[in-house]
Motif scaffolding. Structure first.
Motif, short mmCIF file in Angstrom:
data_model
loop_
_atom_site.label_atom_id
_atom_site.label_comp_id
_atom_site.label_asym_id
_atom_site.label_seq_id
_atom_site.Cartn_x
_atom_site.Cartn_y
_atom_site.Cartn_z
N ILE A 134 0.82 -1.22 0.00
CA ILE A 134 0.00 0.00 0.00
C ILE A 134 0.85 1.26 0.00
O ILE A 134 0.31 2.37 -0.12
N ASP A 135 2.16 1.13 0.16
CA ASP A 135 3.02 2.31 0.23
C ASP A 135 3.71 2.64 -1.10
O ASP A 135 4.56 3.52 -1.15
N ASN A 145 3.74 8.78 3.11
CA ASN A 145 4.88 8.80 2.22
C ASN A 145 5.46 7.40 2.07
O ASN A 145 5.66 6.68 3.05
N ALA A 146 5.69 7.02 0.82
CA ALA A 146 6.10 5.64 0.53
C ALA A 146 7.43 5.28 1.18
O ALA A 146 7.65 4.13 1.55
N GLU A 147 8.33 6.25 1.32
CA GLU A 147 9.66 5.95 1.83
C GLU A 147 9.69 5.80 3.34
O GLU A 147 10.53 5.09 3.88
N TYR A 148 8.78 6.48 4.04
CA TYR A 148 8.84 6.52 5.49
C TYR A 148 7.59 6.01 6.19
O TYR A 148 7.57 5.91 7.42
N ALA A 149 6.54 5.69 5.45
CA ALA A 149 5.26 5.34 6.08
C ALA A 149 5.39 4.14 7.00
O ALA A 149 4.88 4.14 8.13
N LYS A 150 6.07 3.09 6.54
CA LYS A 150 6.19 1.88 7.34
C LYS A 150 6.89 2.17 8.66
O LYS A 150 6.43 1.75 9.74
N GLU A 151 8.00 2.89 8.60
CA GLU A 151 8.74 3.21 9.81
C GLU A 151 7.95 4.15 10.72
O GLU A 151 8.02 4.04 11.95
N ILE A 152 7.21 5.08 10.12
CA ILE A 152 6.42 6.02 10.92
C ILE A 152 5.39 5.28 11.76
O ILE A 152 5.24 5.53 12.96
N TYR A 235 -7.29 8.28 14.77
CA TYR A 235 -7.57 8.78 13.43
C TYR A 235 -6.41 8.51 12.47
O TYR A 235 -6.63 8.20 11.30
N ARG A 236 -5.16 8.64 12.94
CA ARG A 236 -4.00 8.39 12.08
C ARG A 236 -3.97 6.94 11.63
O ARG A 236 -3.71 6.63 10.47
N PHE A 237 -4.21 6.03 12.55
CA PHE A 237 -4.23 4.61 12.19
C PHE A 237 -5.41 4.30 11.29
O PHE A 237 -5.30 3.47 10.38
N TYR A 300 -0.72 -5.12 7.89
CA TYR A 300 -0.35 -3.74 8.22
C TYR A 300 -0.89 -3.30 9.59
O TYR A 300 -0.30 -2.42 10.22
N SER A 301 -1.99 -3.86 10.03
CA SER A 301 -2.54 -3.46 11.32
C SER A 301 -1.92 -4.24 12.47
O SER A 301 -1.83 -3.73 13.60
N GLY A 302 -1.51 -5.47 12.18
CA GLY A 302 -0.97 -6.31 13.25
C GLY A 302 -2.04 -7.02 14.05
O GLY A 302 -1.73 -7.67 15.06
#
Length: 360
Positions: A134-135, A145-152, A235-237, A300-302
């Motif tokens: 999804i990124d 952002n595709a580069e940082y979304a996972k880490e964020i 809301y962010r999640f 992605y949610s865990g």
């Protein structure tokens, strides 16, 4: 003739062969082993003649003293040869058994026919559910952002564990649950899209406080929080999980409505933001008959769908009975057509909801 390799287990000395024995030169290694065994047989202390002590494993091999052949007596020679011939077969069998007991069984060799490389069978691939990346698409949102979304979001999941609220109602006497609900309802009613200025806050408070008092309280709050105000919120999640489900804006808005309904209820304050967001989305998807919890959502949610079922039922119960009918700010807000009038959606029948959740 040299001895076999196993002969050293019994003795390294070869017996002297009498010249009177006309068949000594024709004796094979097995017969020599037999004679060595006979000569080295322990004498029994209870035997006055010092005769050899018989061993059950070797049968009649202990009559070695009869092997001395008297020259000129052909019958005696025949008897000895017959007995030696019989003993030879027994000794050979015992030697084979001895070798098996002293050596490890060698690995079974592959037959010559099977040594040829057979045609390898194609492995059956496991049916692994596909997980969508999804990124890979950038939407201009710093949280997507595709580069940082996972880490964020991994960082936010770590931080949310530090901000799980304790049961603070029992530790203070300033406000009650009803007072808290009224305050939240008022905050929903007076919020604006953009952060208001100080004068707007003074106007909303009907000039109950001075500018200096408002700024001083803001400083006190920030100091108490040590300016650590980037708290993970549902809301962010919720936006990220909705992206995993490729949910429409209407479905996302319905999930947001369910999420804001919990703001007034103190019992939901202790839920983790990510789990609350996932449960709101799952209920919204179920209400709109858009399917269940996909492998992408789980990745992605865990959370597995089973992890969310209890909270989903509670949310549907909250939507059904609305314990605070007088506090209608959230419902009024989401009844507007700008928010697709999602507040008018009918809650699900509890029995039907349980049936659907069991199939997820």
């Amino acid at each position: 003739m040299p001895l076999s390799r196993n002969a050293k287990v019994l003795s390294t000395k070869q017996p002297r062969v009498s010249k009177a024995n006309p068949t000594a030169e024709n004796v094979n290694p097995e017969k020599l082993l037999l004679q060595e065994e006979s000569c080295q047989t322990k004498r029994s202390l209870s035997s006055p003649q010092g005769g050899p002590k018989k061993r059950s494993a070797f049968g009649d091999l202990t009559n070695a003293h009869k092997n001395h052949v008297v020259s000129g007596k052909k019958e005696a020679v025949k008897v000895v040869l017959q007995k030696n011939h019989t003993a030879q077969g027994v000794a050979r069998n015992n030697e084979i058994n001895l070798q098996k007991s002293m050596k490890k069984t060698p690995p079974t060799e592959v037959p010559a026919e099977s040594k040829e490389d057979p045609t390898p069978e194609k492995p059956v691939p496991e049916q692994v559910p596909a997980v969508e990346d999804i990124d890979k698409e950038q939407l201009g949102d710093p949280y997507a952002n595709a580069e940082y979304a996972k880490e964020i979001f991994e960082y936010m999941r770590e931080r949310e564990e530090k901000f799980i609220l304790p049961n603070y109602m029992e530790k203070q006497s300033d406000i009650s649950r009803d007072m808290r609900a009224i305050l939240v309802d008022w905050m929903v009613e007076v919020q604006e899209r953009y952060p208001p200025c100080v004068d707007d806050f003074l106007y909303i408070c009907d000039d109950a406080y001075k500018r200096e008092e408002l700024i001083a309280m803001e400083i006190s709050i920030l100091t108490t929080l040590k300016f650590d105000i980037n708290i993970p919120i549902p809301y962010r999640f919720l936006r990220r999980f909705a992206k995993c489900a490729r949910a429409s804006m209407e479905t996302l808005t319905l999930a947001r409505f369910l999420c804001e309904m919990t703001l007034q209820e103190y019992d939901y304050a202790q839920e983790s933001p990510s789990k609350l967001a996932a449960s709101c989305l799952l209920l919204a998807l179920t209400m709109k008959n858009l399917g269940g919890w996909t492998p992408t959502l789980e990745y992605y949610s865990g959370y597995r769908a089973q992890d969310l079922h209890p909270l989903v039922k509670r949310l549907n119960f909250l939507l059904t009975y609305q314990p605070r009918d007088k506090l209608k700010a959230v419902r009024t807000k989401y009844s507007h057509r700008v928010f697709f009038e999602v507040a008018k959606a009918m809650p699900m029948d509890m029995l039907k909801l349980e049936e659907i959740l069991k199939s997820c």
